[in-house]
Design an enzyme around this catalytic site. Structure first.
Site, PDB file in Angstrom:
ATOM      1  N   GLY A  99      15.779  11.491 -24.126  1.00  0.00           N
ATOM      2  CA  GLY A  99      16.456  10.237 -23.806  1.00  0.00           C
ATOM      3  C   GLY A  99      15.517   9.083 -23.495  1.00  0.00           C
ATOM      4  O   GLY A  99      15.960   7.948 -23.387  1.00  0.00           O
ATOM      5  N   CYS A 106      44.593  12.579 -41.714  1.00  0.00           N
ATOM      6  CA  CYS A 106      43.951  11.926 -42.853  1.00  0.00           C
ATOM      7  C   CYS A 106      44.903  11.931 -44.049  1.00  0.00           C
ATOM      8  O   CYS A 106      45.499  12.951 -44.367  1.00  0.00           O
ATOM      9  CB  CYS A 106      42.660  12.665 -43.195  1.00  0.00           C
ATOM     10  SG  CYS A 106      41.951  12.178 -44.787  1.00  0.00           S
ATOM     11  N   CYS A 124      43.187  14.418 -46.940  1.00  0.00           N
ATOM     12  CA  CYS A 124      42.999  15.859 -46.759  1.00  0.00           C
ATOM     13  C   CYS A 124      43.871  16.435 -45.660  1.00  0.00           C
ATOM     14  O   CYS A 124      43.869  17.632 -45.417  1.00  0.00           O
ATOM     15  CB  CYS A 124      41.525  16.178 -46.494  1.00  0.00           C
ATOM     16  SG  CYS A 124      40.994  15.724 -44.835  1.00  0.00           S
ATOM     17  N   CYS A 149      39.574  10.178 -43.636  1.00  0.00           N
ATOM     18  CA  CYS A 149      38.376  10.645 -42.934  1.00  0.00           C
ATOM     19  C   CYS A 149      37.202   9.717 -43.246  1.00  0.00           C
ATOM     20  O   CYS A 149      36.984   9.351 -44.399  1.00  0.00           O
ATOM     21  CB  CYS A 149      37.981  12.035 -43.402  1.00  0.00           C
ATOM     22  SG  CYS A 149      39.097  13.333 -42.878  1.00  0.00           S
ATOM     23  N   CYS A 169      35.923  15.530 -45.940  1.00  0.00           N
ATOM     24  CA  CYS A 169      37.220  15.270 -46.547  1.00  0.00           C
ATOM     25  C   CYS A 169      37.302  15.930 -47.935  1.00  0.00           C
ATOM     26  O   CYS A 169      38.290  16.576 -48.275  1.00  0.00           O
ATOM     27  CB  CYS A 169      37.430  13.764 -46.656  1.00  0.00           C
ATOM     28  SG  CYS A 169      39.134  13.269 -46.948  1.00  0.00           S
TER      29      CYS A 169
END
Lengths: 300, 258
Positions: free
Chosen positions: A32, A241, A244, A266, A272
């Protein structure tokens, strides 16, 4: 693309790659923490992923399999250009399959398919400093990181709740890494934040213009900041979606016509397409315009 | 008042190259005591205040502060992290210009709540309740809590700055010309408010001002500075009514009578 251009492998010279690798190693050692590095001019403008490209160039080898996504999609301009760039300068194999890739360079998304140990996710970062818009002085923000003074980050979240009744930050949502450094996860939707937590994959972040590299090593604790009475939440979508039928994936709104028609699909194109190939939601993808214009029918 | 001082200042000097900021300042401050530092422009008042509040490193001398555990610590032997922690919990600093002490682009509530969040408060409802309470205590209407300080008048900004500093129940407040730039009726209300808060909370305060009337109203004790040196010190009423040093006599006689 078969003829290798007369560049050093992966464009950057070996000294530069060593310099970037040293920055990456330091970044991995201090999860980080933003490590400064001598960012190079790349054959693309700042803001198009110069940081990510340099990180990828420093870690890629001839046996790697590269995938590049832009907002989750493999076929958008930025993704196509960067993929072509690495084919040209390093002749590595490329793929659009998340599961096959060893290195995935990404702009603004984490793939839906869970990443595996051994994979490396390289983020393109525009603004690495999470405190930038709260405290403009870089000397001061570095001191705040050093002394772990992160009260200001919560001031931003407080402002969100005061103005909107909830934490309205939806992307670049600040996280605390391994209980120490507060980090900007690049402008990924906060939907993706939980995927960073204890991920088996190595996550590297490169900011070219700002000349910073930071990292999340595999299996690292990544906690999204929040309030006790306003806990962190991810976005949810009311519809699956349209292509899909996936529920619980991150959706993009696609405008279909100039009469206000749109559909939600998606944002991760590989995910997808895989689902469609498995036979999900075929009847919708056959004629998405009609499906969206007639949602009641689509739901059946 | 306790008989152990809160702050002990010994032989404090600050030089800007060969020029003197302040020289050989020594005094003690007791809990609950308000000390005024007066003098003309350029007399070293603000330099002294900055040296005490760890905003400026002194050239020589020491400043010792009695921590909550009763131990005296030299401010300039502490780590920077400890000093900054002290600064945002046990101390407050009220700037002359509120824009220096406030975050102008976040709401009043967040300005007051920032210190709470900095010391680890993570409950929005509680932070907001505390902020509302403090806005009330400094006479800012509760419905202004989500407004930015930009939308406030000068007097309101100054009161907001005071609330922001007092929210962590500090024991020592530094004030640099707290009423500077305000018109007299607003000044009067602000002084009234400060006097109430200081006596209610038992705050110790060091107030830098060039306005002897402010010093008379707020402070118990007074130090008069000239060219970086303390020329006279004593109880406020004594110094103003019976000034001993020639410079103090000049200063007191310079007050305009209305």
């Amino acid at each position: 693309m078969t003829e290798l251009a007369t560049y050093n492998f992966a464009y950057l010279d070996e000294q530069t790659k060593r310099m970037i690798r040293r920055a990456i190693l330091k970044a991995i050692a201090i999860p980080g923490y933003q490590v400064p590095f001598a960012s190079r001019e790349m054959p693309m403008p700042y803001g198009w992923g110069t940081g990510g490209v340099q990180v990828t160039a420093a870690v890629i080898g001839p046996n790697d399999m590269l995938k590049v996504i832009d907002q989750g999609a493999d076929d958008t301009t930025n993704a196509v250009s960067i993929r072509a760039f690495f084919q040209k300068v390093s002749n590595v194999r490329v793929t659009t399959k998340t599961t096959e890739a060893t290195i995935i360079q990404t702009r603004h998304r984490i793939p839906e398919t869970a990443l595996q140990a051994g994979q490396t996710l390289v983020y393109q970062v525009p603004i690495p400093e999470p405190l930038r818009f709260l405290e403009p002085r870089e000397t001061e923000t570095r001191k705040m990181h050093a002394l772990e003074e992160y009260g200001l980050m919560h001031v931003k979240l407080y402002e969100d709740i005061a103005r909107h009744g909830r934490i309205a930050t939806t992307y670049a949502y600040p996280v605390k890494v391994e209980g120490r450094y507060v980090m900007d996860p690049s402008p990924t939707p906060k939907f993706d934040n939980p995927k960073m937590h204890q991920s088996p994959a190595l996550q590297l972040f490169g900011a070219g213009r700002e000349k910073r590299i930071y990292a999340i090593p595999p299996y690292t604790e990544v906690v999204s900041l929040d309030f006790e009475d306003h806990p962190f939440e991810i976005q949810t979508f009311s519809e699956p979606c349209a292509l899909c039928g996936a529920k619980g994936s991150y959706l993009d709104e696609v405008i279909l016509d100039d009469k206000g028609g749109s559909m939600f699909v998606c944002s991760d194109t590989d995910f997808c397409e895989d689902r469609q190939a498995e036979g999900n939601g075929d009847h919708l993808s056959a004629n998405p315009a009609q499906a969206a214009a007639n949602p009641a029918e689509a739901a059946e | 008042m306790s008989d152990i001082p809160l702050l002990k200042v010994k032989a404090l000097s600050k030089f800007y190259g060969s020029r003197i900021g302040c020289q050989n300042v020594a005094f003690e401050l007791w809990p609950g005591e308000v000390l005024a530092v007066v003098g003309e422009s350029g007399s070293g008042k603000t330099t002294l205040l900055d040296c005490l509040a760890t905003r400026l490193a002194p050239s020589t001398g020491s400043v010792e502060y009695r921590m909550r555990d009763g131990q005296f610590r030299d401010l300039y032997r502490m780590s920077e992290a400890e000093r900054r922690f002290l600064m945002r919990t046990d101390w407050g600093f009220v700037h002359q210009n509120p824009a220096d002490g406030l975050r102008m682009s976040v709401s009043a509530g967040a300005n007051v709540g920032e210190r709470l969040m900095a010391v680890g408060d993570r409950h929005y409802g509680k932070i907001r309740a505390t902020a509302t309470d403090w806005l009330g205590r400094v006479e800012i209407a509760a419905d202004r809590i989500d407004d930015q300080p930009r939308a406030f008048s000068g007097g309101m900004r100054q009161r907001l700055q005071i609330a922001r500093n007092l929210v962590t129940n500090p024991r020592l407040i530094f004030m640099d010309e707290p009423t500077g730039g305000l018109d007299v009726s607003v000044q009067a209300r602000l002084l009234d408010l400060l006097r109430g808060l200081v006596s209610d909370l038992g705050l110790a305060a060091i107030v830098v001002t060039h306005d002897l009337a402010v010093a008379r109203l707020l402070s118990h004790r007074m130090m008069v500075m000239k060219d970086g040196h303390i020329v006279e010190t004593g109880l406020t009423d004594r110094v103003l009514d019976d000034p001993q040093a020639p410079y103090t006599q000049l200063l007191v006689s310079s007050i305009l009578q209305v």
